[in-house]
Design a protein around this motif. Structure first.
Motif, mmCIF file in Angstrom:
data_model
loop_
_atom_site.group_PDB
_atom_site.id
_atom_site.type_symbol
_atom_site.label_atom_id
_atom_site.label_comp_id
_atom_site.label_asym_id
_atom_site.label_seq_id
_atom_site.Cartn_x
_atom_site.Cartn_y
_atom_site.Cartn_z
ATOM 1 N N PRO A 143 42.410 -34.243 76.922
ATOM 2 C CA PRO A 143 41.191 -35.053 76.785
ATOM 3 C C PRO A 143 41.156 -36.253 77.730
ATOM 4 O O PRO A 143 42.171 -36.691 78.253
ATOM 5 N N TRP A 144 39.953 -36.740 77.917
ATOM 6 C CA TRP A 144 39.706 -37.989 78.647
ATOM 7 C C TRP A 144 38.462 -38.610 78.045
ATOM 8 O O TRP A 144 37.566 -37.897 77.597
ATOM 9 N N CYS A 145 38.381 -39.903 78.022
ATOM 10 C CA CYS A 145 37.214 -40.581 77.475
ATOM 11 C C CYS A 145 36.533 -41.376 78.578
ATOM 12 O O CYS A 145 37.186 -42.166 79.259
ATOM 13 N N ARG A 146 35.243 -41.175 78.747
ATOM 14 C CA ARG A 146 34.505 -41.927 79.758
ATOM 15 C C ARG A 146 34.469 -43.407 79.414
ATOM 16 O O ARG A 146 34.266 -44.235 80.286
ATOM 17 N N GLN A 202 37.726 -47.857 78.685
ATOM 18 C CA GLN A 202 37.896 -49.307 78.609
ATOM 19 C C GLN A 202 37.904 -49.801 77.163
ATOM 20 O O GLN A 202 38.335 -50.914 76.894
ATOM 21 N N GLU A 203 37.413 -48.986 76.226
ATOM 22 C CA GLU A 203 37.382 -49.370 74.818
ATOM 23 C C GLU A 203 38.674 -49.010 74.084
ATOM 24 O O GLU A 203 38.798 -49.257 72.893
ATOM 25 N N HIS A 204 39.615 -48.403 74.773
ATOM 26 C CA HIS A 204 40.893 -48.007 74.189
ATOM 27 C C HIS A 204 41.992 -48.927 74.728
ATOM 28 O O HIS A 204 42.398 -48.772 75.888
ATOM 29 N N PRO A 205 42.471 -49.886 73.948
ATOM 30 C CA PRO A 205 43.491 -50.820 74.457
ATOM 31 C C PRO A 205 44.724 -50.128 75.026
ATOM 32 O O PRO A 205 45.263 -50.564 76.041
ATOM 33 N N GLU A 206 45.173 -49.037 74.393
ATOM 34 C CA GLU A 206 46.348 -48.345 74.919
ATOM 35 C C GLU A 206 46.057 -47.776 76.306
ATOM 36 O O GLU A 206 46.883 -47.873 77.215
ATOM 37 N N ASP A 233 47.189 -35.763 71.090
ATOM 38 C CA ASP A 233 47.321 -36.808 70.066
ATOM 39 C C ASP A 233 47.409 -38.200 70.691
ATOM 40 O O ASP A 233 47.798 -39.163 70.049
ATOM 41 N N GLY A 234 46.984 -38.317 71.950
ATOM 42 C CA GLY A 234 46.979 -39.605 72.640
ATOM 43 C C GLY A 234 45.743 -40.419 72.308
ATOM 44 O O GLY A 234 44.984 -40.091 71.377
ATOM 45 N N PRO A 235 45.498 -41.471 73.052
ATOM 46 C CA PRO A 235 44.403 -42.385 72.726
ATOM 47 C C PRO A 235 43.012 -41.759 72.798
ATOM 48 O O PRO A 235 42.082 -42.256 72.178
ATOM 49 N N PHE A 236 42.854 -40.643 73.521
ATOM 50 C CA PHE A 236 41.541 -40.016 73.643
ATOM 51 C C PHE A 236 41.366 -38.800 72.747
ATOM 52 O O PHE A 236 40.319 -38.162 72.755
ATOM 53 N N GLY A 237 42.387 -38.450 71.967
ATOM 54 C CA GLY A 237 42.324 -37.255 71.130
ATOM 55 C C GLY A 237 41.129 -37.234 70.199
ATOM 56 O O GLY A 237 40.439 -36.224 70.072
ATOM 57 N N ALA A 238 40.846 -38.340 69.530
ATOM 58 C CA ALA A 238 39.737 -38.386 68.580
ATOM 59 C C ALA A 238 38.384 -38.388 69.261
ATOM 60 O O ALA A 238 37.377 -38.071 68.631
ATOM 61 N N CYS A 239 38.341 -38.724 70.531
ATOM 62 C CA CYS A 239 37.057 -38.799 71.229
ATOM 63 C C CYS A 239 36.405 -37.435 71.372
ATOM 64 O O CYS A 239 35.195 -37.340 71.538
ATOM 65 N N THR A 240 37.180 -36.370 71.324
ATOM 66 C CA THR A 240 36.623 -35.034 71.497
ATOM 67 C C THR A 240 36.530 -34.276 70.191
ATOM 68 O O THR A 240 35.970 -33.200 70.143
ATOM 69 N N THR A 241 37.084 -34.827 69.113
ATOM 70 C CA THR A 241 37.128 -34.072 67.863
ATOM 71 C C THR A 241 36.514 -34.778 66.670
ATOM 72 O O THR A 241 36.152 -34.134 65.705
ATOM 73 N N ARG A 285 32.459 -38.956 72.245
ATOM 74 C CA ARG A 285 32.555 -37.503 72.405
ATOM 75 C C ARG A 285 32.274 -37.108 73.849
ATOM 76 O O ARG A 285 31.324 -37.577 74.450
ATOM 77 N N LEU A 286 33.099 -36.241 74.372
ATOM 78 C CA LEU A 286 32.909 -35.763 75.735
ATOM 79 C C LEU A 286 32.484 -34.306 75.788
ATOM 80 O O LEU A 286 31.740 -33.895 76.644
ATOM 81 N N LEU A 287 32.998 -33.510 74.863
ATOM 82 C CA LEU A 287 32.740 -32.078 74.916
ATOM 83 C C LEU A 287 31.451 -31.764 74.168
ATOM 84 O O LEU A 287 31.339 -32.012 72.973
ATOM 85 N N ALA A 288 30.481 -31.262 74.856
ATOM 86 C CA ALA A 288 29.234 -30.869 74.209
ATOM 87 C C ALA A 288 29.459 -29.598 73.408
ATOM 88 O O ALA A 288 30.276 -28.743 73.777
ATOM 89 N N SER A 289 28.737 -29.473 72.311
ATOM 90 C CA SER A 289 28.860 -28.248 71.520
ATOM 91 C C SER A 289 28.251 -27.098 72.321
ATOM 92 O O SER A 289 27.327 -27.292 73.116
ATOM 93 N N PRO A 290 28.757 -25.881 72.111
ATOM 94 C CA PRO A 290 28.225 -24.732 72.871
ATOM 95 C C PRO A 290 26.744 -24.521 72.563
ATOM 96 O O PRO A 290 26.302 -24.733 71.427
#
Length: 199
Positions: free
Chosen positions: A119-122, A125-129, A173-181, A189-194
């Motif tokens: 994962p990656w979050c656009r 900057q909102e993730h301190p880690e 399970d890193g800082p961006f894990g929850a951003c996609t799930t 959220r980065l991943l659009a639903s199909p």
């Protein structure tokens, strides 16, 4: 016995040594400019008393600039170049410079595909880690891509800094894990639903 040199005669440098001298002076000027820019970024926007500073993570009751016994005086200049140790204004300036580096060098070259497994979050900057790890990576890049680092500096940066940092940032399970799930974080959220079939 050699004759004494006259002080009025100019110093003569052999032509074959001029290129080395020019290269050395050019390198020193570039290094001085780079250090000046870093110093300016860190000192231009020193926070005033009214500015809120991030709390000390170990001692939340005291601001980051408050020195613990034996840590030195906060008025001696920045105690650290690390972004999480900076006051509010200096943090904003440093984050803007970091964002420029991440968006114009790191992501275009090393971004790779975004998946739930990587994962990656656009809005990183909102993730301190993420900010902390990317800033440390950027500081290492500045040092290890400088001519003073030698020919192996970039390789050392890739091996010792880039690869471990990306592994930590982009693990599921890193800082961006929850951003996609997580539906609780819709702005991340980065991943659009199909798309439904036939649409």
């Amino acid at each position: 016995m050699s004759e004494p040199t006259h002080e009025s005669e100019p110093v003569r440098i052999p032509d074959h040594d001029l290129d080395d001298l020019v290269a050395t002076v050019t390198r020193l000027v570039a290094e001085s400019r780079k250090q000046g820019e870093t110093l300016a970024r860190l000192t231009d926007d020193q926070p005033s008393q009214e500015d809120a500073e991030p709390a000390d993570p170990v001692h939340p009751e005291r601001p980051a600039s408050a020195s613990a016994p034996g840590e030195g005086n906060a008025n001696d200049g920045p105690a650290s170049v690390f972004i999480l140790a900076l006051g509010a204004k200096a943090y904003a300036v440093e984050l803007a410079a970091l964002t420029n580096w991440v968006h114009n060098l790191l992501l275009p070259v090393y971004g790779r595909e975004i998946t739930t497994g990587r994962p990656w979050c656009r809005q990183w900057q909102e993730h301190p880690e993420a900010v902390a790890r990317l800033h440390a990576l950027w500081l290492a890049w500045q040092q290890l891509t400088d001519v003073q680092a030698g020919l192996t500096g970039p390789s050392t940066w890739h091996r010792d800094h880039l690869d471990p940092a990306l592994l930590q940032l982009r693990t599921p399970d890193g800082p961006f894990g929850a951003c996609t799930t997580s539906a609780a974080r819709p702005h991340h959220r980065l991943l659009a639903s199909p798309e439904p079939a036939g649409v």
